[in-house]
Write a protein that holds these residues in place. Structure first.
Motif, PDB file in Angstrom:
ATOM      1  N   ARG A 280      14.123-138.704  -9.433  1.00 19.87           N
ATOM      2  CA  ARG A 280      15.690-138.616  -9.720  1.00 19.87           C
ATOM      3  C   ARG A 280      16.321-138.764 -11.047  1.00 19.87           C
ATOM      4  N   GLU A 281      17.269-138.395 -11.512  1.00 22.97           N
ATOM      5  CA  GLU A 281      17.927-139.027 -12.547  1.00 22.97           C
ATOM      6  C   GLU A 281      17.824-140.364 -12.938  1.00 22.97           C
ATOM      7  N   PHE A 282      17.442-140.542 -14.019  1.00 26.68           N
ATOM      8  CA  PHE A 282      17.332-142.306 -14.663  1.00 26.68           C
ATOM      9  C   PHE A 282      16.182-142.846 -13.969  1.00 26.68           C
ATOM     10  N   ASP A 283      15.281-142.042 -12.952  1.00 25.38           N
ATOM     11  CA  ASP A 283      14.174-142.898 -12.793  1.00 25.38           C
ATOM     12  C   ASP A 283      13.460-143.069 -13.994  1.00 25.38           C
ATOM     13  N   PRO A 284      12.387-144.123 -13.910  1.00 23.88           N
ATOM     14  CA  PRO A 284      11.535-144.306 -15.157  1.00 23.88           C
ATOM     15  C   PRO A 284      10.303-143.261 -15.045  1.00 23.88           C
ATOM     16  N   LEU A 285      10.121-142.452 -16.032  1.00 20.03           N
ATOM     17  CA  LEU A 285       8.989-141.836 -16.335  1.00 20.03           C
ATOM     18  C   LEU A 285       7.743-142.092 -16.799  1.00 20.03           C
ATOM     19  N   VAL A 286       8.041-142.669 -18.031  1.00 20.86           N
ATOM     20  CA  VAL A 286       6.681-143.102 -18.938  1.00 20.86           C
ATOM     21  C   VAL A 286       7.216-144.256 -19.680  1.00 20.86           C
ATOM     22  N   GLU A 287       6.177-145.033 -20.178  1.00 21.53           N
ATOM     23  CA  GLU A 287       6.276-146.114 -21.184  1.00 21.53           C
ATOM     24  C   GLU A 287       5.541-145.900 -22.377  1.00 21.53           C
ATOM     25  N   VAL A 288       6.170-145.965 -23.488  1.00 18.41           N
ATOM     26  CA  VAL A 288       5.741-145.664 -24.804  1.00 18.41           C
ATOM     27  C   VAL A 288       5.684-146.771 -25.776  1.00 18.41           C
ATOM     28  N   GLN A 289       4.746-147.054 -26.475  1.00 18.69           N
ATOM     29  CA  GLN A 289       4.814-148.180 -27.536  1.00 18.69           C
ATOM     30  C   GLN A 289       4.928-147.771 -29.034  1.00 18.69           C
ATOM     31  N   THR A 290       6.047-148.148 -29.356  1.00 17.92           N
ATOM     32  CA  THR A 290       6.446-147.845 -30.690  1.00 17.92           C
ATOM     33  C   THR A 290       6.127-149.165 -31.755  1.00 17.92           C
ATOM     34  N   ASP A 291       6.361-148.941 -32.828  1.00 15.94           N
ATOM     35  CA  ASP A 291       6.120-150.296 -33.828  1.00 15.94           C
ATOM     36  C   ASP A 291       6.948-151.280 -33.585  1.00 15.94           C
ATOM     37  N   LYS A 292       7.897-151.261 -32.603  1.00 16.38           N
ATOM     38  CA  LYS A 292       8.614-152.314 -32.474  1.00 16.38           C
ATOM     39  C   LYS A 292       8.633-152.658 -31.091  1.00 16.38           C
ATOM     40  N   ALA A 293       8.516-152.068 -30.087  1.00 14.87           N
ATOM     41  CA  ALA A 293       8.572-152.783 -28.715  1.00 14.87           C
ATOM     42  C   ALA A 293       7.980-151.712 -27.712  1.00 14.87           C
TER      43      ALA A 293
ATOM     44  N   GLU B  53       6.283-141.760 -34.604  1.00 16.22           N
ATOM     45  CA  GLU B  53       5.325-141.587 -33.497  1.00 16.22           C
ATOM     46  C   GLU B  53       5.443-142.804 -32.669  1.00 16.22           C
ATOM     47  N   ALA B  54       4.647-142.541 -31.280  1.00 12.76           N
ATOM     48  CA  ALA B  54       4.480-143.619 -30.176  1.00 12.76           C
ATOM     49  C   ALA B  54       3.358-143.335 -29.606  1.00 12.76           C
ATOM     50  N   GLU B  55       2.703-144.451 -29.054  1.00 12.66           N
ATOM     51  CA  GLU B  55       1.648-144.132 -27.950  1.00 12.66           C
ATOM     52  C   GLU B  55       2.068-144.311 -26.858  1.00 12.66           C
ATOM     53  N   VAL B  56       1.701-143.097 -25.939  1.00 10.49           N
ATOM     54  CA  VAL B  56       1.974-143.068 -24.478  1.00 10.49           C
ATOM     55  C   VAL B  56       0.966-144.150 -23.838  1.00 10.49           C
ATOM     56  N   VAL B  57       1.674-145.155 -23.192  1.00 13.37           N
ATOM     57  CA  VAL B  57       0.879-146.326 -22.721  1.00 13.37           C
ATOM     58  C   VAL B  57       0.736-146.028 -21.315  1.00 13.37           C
ATOM     59  N   ARG B  58       1.608-145.711 -20.528  1.00 10.37           N
ATOM     60  CA  ARG B  58       1.322-145.530 -19.003  1.00 10.37           C
ATOM     61  C   ARG B  58       2.458-144.741 -18.305  1.00 10.37           C
ATOM     62  N   TRP B  59       1.885-143.556 -17.555  1.00 10.69           N
ATOM     63  CA  TRP B  59       2.906-142.747 -16.854  1.00 10.69           C
ATOM     64  C   TRP B  59       3.260-143.385 -15.465  1.00 10.69           C
ATOM     65  N   LEU B  60       4.351-143.451 -14.991  1.00 13.75           N
ATOM     66  CA  LEU B  60       5.041-144.053 -14.041  1.00 13.75           C
ATOM     67  C   LEU B  60       5.075-143.183 -12.785  1.00 13.75           C
ATOM     68  N   VAL B  61       4.605-141.830 -13.087  1.00 16.52           N
ATOM     69  CA  VAL B  61       4.755-140.813 -12.176  1.00 16.52           C
ATOM     70  C   VAL B  61       3.510-139.912 -12.294  1.00 16.52           C
ATOM     71  N   GLN B  62       3.422-139.024 -11.236  1.00 16.41           N
ATOM     72  CA  GLN B  62       2.058-138.072 -11.149  1.00 16.41           C
ATOM     73  C   GLN B  62       2.651-136.578 -11.051  1.00 16.41           C
ATOM     74  N   GLU B  63       2.055-135.663 -11.746  1.00 22.41           N
ATOM     75  CA  GLU B  63       2.426-134.252 -11.525  1.00 22.41           C
ATOM     76  C   GLU B  63       2.669-133.992  -9.917  1.00 22.41           C
ATOM     77  N   GLY B  64       3.763-133.178  -9.639  1.00 22.61           N
ATOM     78  CA  GLY B  64       3.941-133.065  -8.345  1.00 22.61           C
ATOM     79  C   GLY B  64       4.981-134.033  -7.819  1.00 22.61           C
ATOM     80  N   ASP B  65       5.222-135.253  -8.409  1.00 27.20           N
ATOM     81  CA  ASP B  65       6.129-136.260  -7.794  1.00 27.20           C
ATOM     82  C   ASP B  65       7.400-135.677  -7.816  1.00 27.20           C
ATOM     83  N   GLN B  66       8.450-135.998  -6.992  1.00 32.74           N
ATOM     84  CA  GLN B  66       9.959-135.951  -7.293  1.00 32.74           C
ATOM     85  C   GLN B  66      10.488-136.928  -7.866  1.00 32.74           C
TER      86      GLN B  66
END
Length: 412
Positions: free
Chosen positions: A31-44, A16-29
């Motif tokens: 591109r492929e490989f654009d960052p979507l979200v940051e998640v915190q795992t046990d490691k990094a 499992e991982a914690e959703v830390v921060r969304w880098l986009v909002q609903e409705g945003d356009q």
């Protein structure tokens, strides 16, 4: 076509991982490989990019929530297509971009090596965050300006602190008669630390040995070395000396550089020397691992320690840089305090605590003298290490630190 974007299996036994921060909002356009979200795992901290170009239709996992591997994080859709129902959506797993992997051309990576710049510390201005040659040169200029302005900022900080103190004394008292309670969710790195500390405390029987070290001669040696390094702009802290003393002692006391395999009932003696360095960051305690420490010079150790500390404070460490440790050193000296009893970084069997240096009146060569003294505390797993072995180990470190000429001779 709609795509259900699920939390991928990141590996390392992480479920499992914690959703830390969304880098986009609903409705945003996106591109492929654009960052979507940051998640915190046990490691990094891990950044997940978009698997396609299209529109963010629906965010399923909110910031602060825990998501298990396989759960849908977000629904994506092609901008031109009609939205299909979520239960008919195609499933795509996320490629993983940890902070340790950046977009850059081979030529730019080679330039970074030539300039001795860690490319992960550079903010990319190109497409999808790609690091360019101009980014490297700007980073190099910023580093040079940073060194020149450190002294000016320190002076300004002291002046601002004094002014703030004067202003605060003039402020009226605040009514604090009504008590308030704040509840903070145990999430992310704090939750990981809590779980690891609990496991270490209730798995390994801890014992701590404490000794006092006369650092006077090493203080003098370090001062002379830094004087010689002034023209290059380099500076060496006490930590590389401590690491060298630790490494010499570990080679003579291999059971301190070991792990206990509980399932197989075996003590695993490690032939590699990977030193975990406990670092206090705004987000909590992080322990990057300095690998192959025995093959590095004092200056190389100083450079690598500085790099790991900077990456840790930026939450930019790669997963590989946080695993494989054989023993940990916790330098609490800059924070003050007399001494502490650190908890093991399980499954390691020892952790060395280094504390603040203080000038004291002590008996030295039969007379009262002012010497620079420091406490060392060694916590160890009593299932693997006996008290006598632990004391012999710390005695060896103590002798090397108190006689730095001997330390330099034995570096080899």
């Amino acid at each position: 076509m709609a795509v259900s974007f699920k939390l991928p299996d990141i590996g390392e036994g992480i479920h499992e991982a914690e959703v830390v921060r969304w880098l986009v909002q609903e409705g945003d356009q996106v591109r492929e490989f654009d960052p979507l979200v940051e998640v915190q795992t046990d490691k990094a901290l891990v950044e997940l990019p978009s698997p396609l170009s299209g529109q963010v239709r629906e965010i399923k996992a909110k910031a602060g929530e825990l998501a298990r591997v396989g759960e849908v994080l977000v629904i994506l859709g092609e901008a031109e297509a009609v939205q299909e129902q979520a239960d008919r959506a195609e499933v795509i797993s996320a490629p993983i971009l940890t902070a340790g992997r950046v977009l850059a051309t081979p030529a730019v990576r080679q330039l970074a090596r030539d300039l001795m710049i860690d490319i992960r510390l550079v903010s990319g201005s190109g497409a999808a965050g790609r690091v360019t040659k101009e980014d490297l040169l700007a980073h190099q200029r910023a580093q040079q300006e940073q060194r020149l302005s450190d002294a000016e900022r320190a002076e300004e900080s002291c002046r601002s602190t004094a002014e703030e103190s004067v202003r605060s004394q003039a402020l009226p008292s605040i009514d604090t008669m009504t008590p308030t309670t704040t509840r903070v969710p145990l999430r992310g790195l704090r939750r990981t630390i809590a779980e690891r500390m609990t496991k270490a405390a209730f798995t390994a029987p801890h014992v701590t040995s404490i000794d006092e070290v006369d650092m006077t001669e090493l203080v003098s040696l370090r001062r002379r070395m830094n004087k010689l390094l002034e023209p290059s702009g380099q500076k060496i802290t006490y930590l590389p000396f401590l690491l060298k003393a630790l490494l010499i002692a570990l080679k003579e006391h291999p059971y301190l550089n070991a792990q206990l395999d509980d399932e197989r009932g075996e003590i695993v003696l490690r032939s590699d020397y990977n030193i975990g360095i406990a670092i206090d960051t705004p987000d909590g305690l992080i322990v990057p691992v300095l690998k192959g420490a025995e093959r590095r010079s004092l200056l190389e150790l100083a450079t690598e320690i500085g790099r790991l500390i900077e990456l840790a404070k930026r939450r930019a460490l790669a997963v590989e840089e946080m695993r494989g440790g054989t023993i940990t050193i916790s330098n609490m000296g800059p924070l003050g305090g007399l001494f502490a009893t650190p908890i093991l970084n399980y499954p390691e069997v020892a952790i060395l605590g280094v504390h603040a240096m203080q000038e004291k009146a002590v008996v030295y060569q039969g007379e009262i003298a002012i010497r620079t003294m420091m406490y060392l505390s060694l916590s160890f797993d009593h299932r693997v290490i006996d008290g006598a072995e632990a004391v012999r180990f710390t005695n060896r470190i103590k002798r090397l630190l108190e006689h730095p000429d001997l330390l330099v001779l034995e570096m080899g």
